[in-house]
Write a protein that holds these residues in place. Structure first.
Motif, PDB file in Angstrom:
ATOM      1  N   GLU A 169      -3.457 -75.218 -51.050  1.00  0.00           N
ATOM      2  CA  GLU A 169      -2.053 -74.827 -51.113  1.00  0.00           C
ATOM      3  C   GLU A 169      -1.365 -75.080 -49.772  1.00  0.00           C
ATOM      4  OE1 GLU A 169       0.593 -70.797 -51.830  1.00  0.00           O
ATOM      5  OE2 GLU A 169      -1.361 -70.955 -52.835  1.00  0.00           O
ATOM      6  N   PHE A 170      -2.045 -74.749 -48.671  1.00  0.00           N
ATOM      7  CA  PHE A 170      -1.499 -75.003 -47.338  1.00  0.00           C
ATOM      8  C   PHE A 170      -1.293 -76.499 -47.120  1.00  0.00           C
ATOM      9  CE2 PHE A 170      -2.381 -76.243 -42.926  1.00  0.00           C
ATOM     10  CZ  PHE A 170      -1.288 -75.650 -42.303  1.00  0.00           C
ATOM     11  N   GLU A 171      -2.291 -77.316 -47.465  1.00  0.00           N
ATOM     12  CA  GLU A 171      -2.184 -78.759 -47.292  1.00  0.00           C
ATOM     13  C   GLU A 171      -1.015 -79.327 -48.093  1.00  0.00           C
ATOM     14  OE1 GLU A 171      -6.108 -80.052 -48.376  1.00  0.00           O
ATOM     15  OE2 GLU A 171      -6.775 -80.076 -46.277  1.00  0.00           O
ATOM     16  N   GLN A 172      -0.832 -78.847 -49.315  1.00  0.00           N
ATOM     17  CA  GLN A 172       0.266 -79.331 -50.142  1.00  0.00           C
ATOM     18  C   GLN A 172       1.615 -78.914 -49.554  1.00  0.00           C
ATOM     19  OE1 GLN A 172       0.069 -81.536 -52.720  1.00  0.00           O
ATOM     20  NE2 GLN A 172       2.273 -81.571 -52.481  1.00  0.00           N
ATOM     21  N   SER A 173       1.711 -77.690 -49.068  1.00  0.00           N
ATOM     22  CA  SER A 173       2.954 -77.219 -48.444  1.00  0.00           C
ATOM     23  C   SER A 173       3.268 -78.018 -47.180  1.00  0.00           C
ATOM     24  CB  SER A 173       2.853 -75.729 -48.093  1.00  0.00           C
ATOM     25  OG  SER A 173       2.721 -74.954 -49.240  1.00  0.00           O
ATOM     26  N   LEU A 174       2.246 -78.295 -46.386  1.00  0.00           N
ATOM     27  CA  LEU A 174       2.428 -79.076 -45.164  1.00  0.00           C
ATOM     28  C   LEU A 174       2.848 -80.504 -45.496  1.00  0.00           C
ATOM     29  CD1 LEU A 174       2.259 -79.189 -42.101  1.00  0.00           C
ATOM     30  CD2 LEU A 174      -0.190 -79.685 -42.338  1.00  0.00           C
ATOM     31  N   LYS A 175       2.214 -81.092 -46.488  1.00  0.00           N
ATOM     32  CA  LYS A 175       2.562 -82.451 -46.921  1.00  0.00           C
ATOM     33  C   LYS A 175       4.021 -82.512 -47.375  1.00  0.00           C
ATOM     34  CE  LYS A 175       1.085 -85.992 -50.216  1.00  0.00           C
ATOM     35  NZ  LYS A 175       0.107 -86.307 -51.286  1.00  0.00           N
ATOM     36  N   THR A 176       4.433 -81.548 -48.173  1.00  0.00           N
ATOM     37  CA  THR A 176       5.822 -81.490 -48.650  1.00  0.00           C
ATOM     38  C   THR A 176       6.786 -81.367 -47.481  1.00  0.00           C
ATOM     39  OG1 THR A 176       5.137 -80.526 -50.759  1.00  0.00           O
ATOM     40  CG2 THR A 176       7.439 -80.203 -50.103  1.00  0.00           C
ATOM     41  N   LEU A 177       6.481 -80.491 -46.537  1.00  0.00           N
ATOM     42  CA  LEU A 177       7.326 -80.300 -45.361  1.00  0.00           C
ATOM     43  C   LEU A 177       7.465 -81.603 -44.573  1.00  0.00           C
ATOM     44  CD1 LEU A 177       8.861 -78.398 -43.381  1.00  0.00           C
ATOM     45  CD2 LEU A 177       6.651 -78.048 -42.268  1.00  0.00           C
ATOM     46  N   LEU A 178       6.348 -82.281 -44.328  1.00  0.00           N
ATOM     47  CA  LEU A 178       6.377 -83.527 -43.554  1.00  0.00           C
ATOM     48  C   LEU A 178       7.141 -84.636 -44.275  1.00  0.00           C
ATOM     49  CD1 LEU A 178       2.730 -83.546 -42.189  1.00  0.00           C
ATOM     50  CD2 LEU A 178       4.825 -83.167 -40.877  1.00  0.00           C
ATOM     51  N   VAL A 179       6.896 -84.803 -45.563  1.00  0.00           N
ATOM     52  CA  VAL A 179       7.579 -85.859 -46.321  1.00  0.00           C
ATOM     53  C   VAL A 179       9.085 -85.608 -46.363  1.00  0.00           C
ATOM     54  CG1 VAL A 179       7.867 -86.851 -48.626  1.00  0.00           C
ATOM     55  CG2 VAL A 179       5.580 -86.516 -47.697  1.00  0.00           C
ATOM     56  N   GLU A 180       9.490 -84.375 -46.598  1.00  0.00           N
ATOM     57  CA  GLU A 180      10.925 -84.061 -46.644  1.00  0.00           C
ATOM     58  C   GLU A 180      11.580 -84.249 -45.278  1.00  0.00           C
ATOM     59  OE1 GLU A 180      11.201 -80.129 -48.328  1.00  0.00           O
ATOM     60  OE2 GLU A 180      10.762 -80.865 -50.351  1.00  0.00           O
ATOM     61  N   ALA A 181      10.914 -83.827 -44.208  1.00  0.00           N
ATOM     62  CA  ALA A 181      11.464 -83.996 -42.863  1.00  0.00           C
ATOM     63  C   ALA A 181      11.549 -85.477 -42.507  1.00  0.00           C
ATOM     64  CB  ALA A 181      10.613 -83.245 -41.847  1.00  0.00           C
ATOM     65  N   PHE A 182      10.514 -86.247 -42.825  1.00  0.00           N
ATOM     66  CA  PHE A 182      10.501 -87.690 -42.570  1.00  0.00           C
ATOM     67  C   PHE A 182      11.643 -88.374 -43.318  1.00  0.00           C
ATOM     68  CE2 PHE A 182       8.957 -91.987 -43.665  1.00  0.00           C
ATOM     69  CZ  PHE A 182       8.845 -92.514 -42.388  1.00  0.00           C
ATOM     70  N   ALA A 183      11.846 -87.988 -44.571  1.00  0.00           N
ATOM     71  CA  ALA A 183      12.920 -88.574 -45.386  1.00  0.00           C
ATOM     72  C   ALA A 183      14.299 -88.267 -44.807  1.00  0.00           C
ATOM     73  CB  ALA A 183      12.823 -88.058 -46.822  1.00  0.00           C
ATOM     74  N   GLN A 184      14.434 -87.149 -44.100  1.00  0.00           N
ATOM     75  CA  GLN A 184      15.707 -86.763 -43.491  1.00  0.00           C
ATOM     76  C   GLN A 184      15.873 -87.349 -42.088  1.00  0.00           C
ATOM     77  OE1 GLN A 184      15.886 -82.488 -43.627  1.00  0.00           O
ATOM     78  NE2 GLN A 184      15.829 -82.439 -45.856  1.00  0.00           N
ATOM     79  N   GLY A 185      14.867 -88.096 -41.627  1.00  0.00           N
ATOM     80  CA  GLY A 185      14.968 -88.735 -40.322  1.00  0.00           C
ATOM     81  C   GLY A 185      14.580 -87.860 -39.141  1.00  0.00           C
ATOM     82  N   VAL A 186      13.910 -86.757 -39.400  1.00  0.00           N
ATOM     83  CA  VAL A 186      13.476 -85.878 -38.313  1.00  0.00           C
ATOM     84  C   VAL A 186      12.384 -86.605 -37.512  1.00  0.00           C
ATOM     85  CG1 VAL A 186      12.332 -83.695 -37.756  1.00  0.00           C
ATOM     86  CG2 VAL A 186      13.984 -83.798 -39.637  1.00  0.00           C
ATOM     87  N   PRO A 187      12.515 -86.675 -36.185  1.00  0.00           N
ATOM     88  CA  PRO A 187      11.464 -87.295 -35.372  1.00  0.00           C
ATOM     89  C   PRO A 187      10.248 -86.363 -35.293  1.00  0.00           C
ATOM     90  CG  PRO A 187      13.220 -86.489 -33.959  1.00  0.00           C
ATOM     91  CD  PRO A 187      13.658 -86.249 -35.382  1.00  0.00           C
ATOM     92  N   LEU A 188       9.250 -86.622 -36.097  1.00  0.00           N
ATOM     93  CA  LEU A 188       8.123 -85.705 -36.252  1.00  0.00           C
ATOM     94  C   LEU A 188       7.049 -85.835 -35.184  1.00  0.00           C
ATOM     95  CD1 LEU A 188       7.669 -86.099 -40.090  1.00  0.00           C
ATOM     96  CD2 LEU A 188       8.662 -84.158 -38.899  1.00  0.00           C
ATOM     97  N   GLU A 189       6.874 -87.026 -34.633  1.00  0.00           N
ATOM     98  CA  GLU A 189       5.780 -87.238 -33.693  1.00  0.00           C
ATOM     99  C   GLU A 189       5.957 -86.405 -32.431  1.00  0.00           C
ATOM    100  OE1 GLU A 189       3.742 -91.262 -33.510  1.00  0.00           O
ATOM    101  OE2 GLU A 189       5.831 -91.756 -33.955  1.00  0.00           O
ATOM    102  N   GLY A 190       4.849 -85.872 -31.947  1.00  0.00           N
ATOM    103  CA  GLY A 190       4.872 -85.100 -30.715  1.00  0.00           C
ATOM    104  C   GLY A 190       4.176 -83.768 -30.874  1.00  0.00           C
ATOM    105  N   ARG A 191       4.287 -82.958 -29.845  1.00  0.00           N
ATOM    106  CA  ARG A 191       3.663 -81.639 -29.846  1.00  0.00           C
ATOM    107  C   ARG A 191       4.726 -80.605 -30.219  1.00  0.00           C
ATOM    108  NH1 ARG A 191      -0.950 -79.810 -28.542  1.00  0.00           N
ATOM    109  NH2 ARG A 191      -1.568 -81.686 -27.444  1.00  0.00           N
TER     110      ARG A 191
END
Length: 69
Positions: A13-35
């Motif tokens: 469930e955690f992995e799926q929630s994290l995956k959803t968060l990352l995909v949605e943020a990436f689709a919105q153009g959020v710069p995800l890379e970094g600490r």
């Protein structure tokens, strides 16, 4: 239910929630890379440091050299 099964279910469930968060943020153009530092508002809970690194797809379905940005 078995504690081990509960753990496996919670991890999935955690992995799926994290995956959803990352995909949605990436689709919105959020710069995800970094600490990322996550500081919680309770002295009883741990703070978290998270490193996100983008990795190229194993088998891309397109040739990136031909994609115009």
């Amino acid at each position: 239910m078995d504690t081990q099964q509960d753990d496996i279910s919670a991890i999935r469930e955690f992995e799926q929630s994290l995956k959803t968060l990352l995909v949605e943020a990436f689709a919105q153009g959020v710069p995800l890379e970094g600490r990322w530092q996550v500081t919680l508002d309770s002295p009883n809970l741990p703070d978290w440091s998270i490193q996100i690194t983008k990795e190229p797809p194993v088998r891309p379905e397109y040739t990136p050299d031909f994609i115009e940005e």
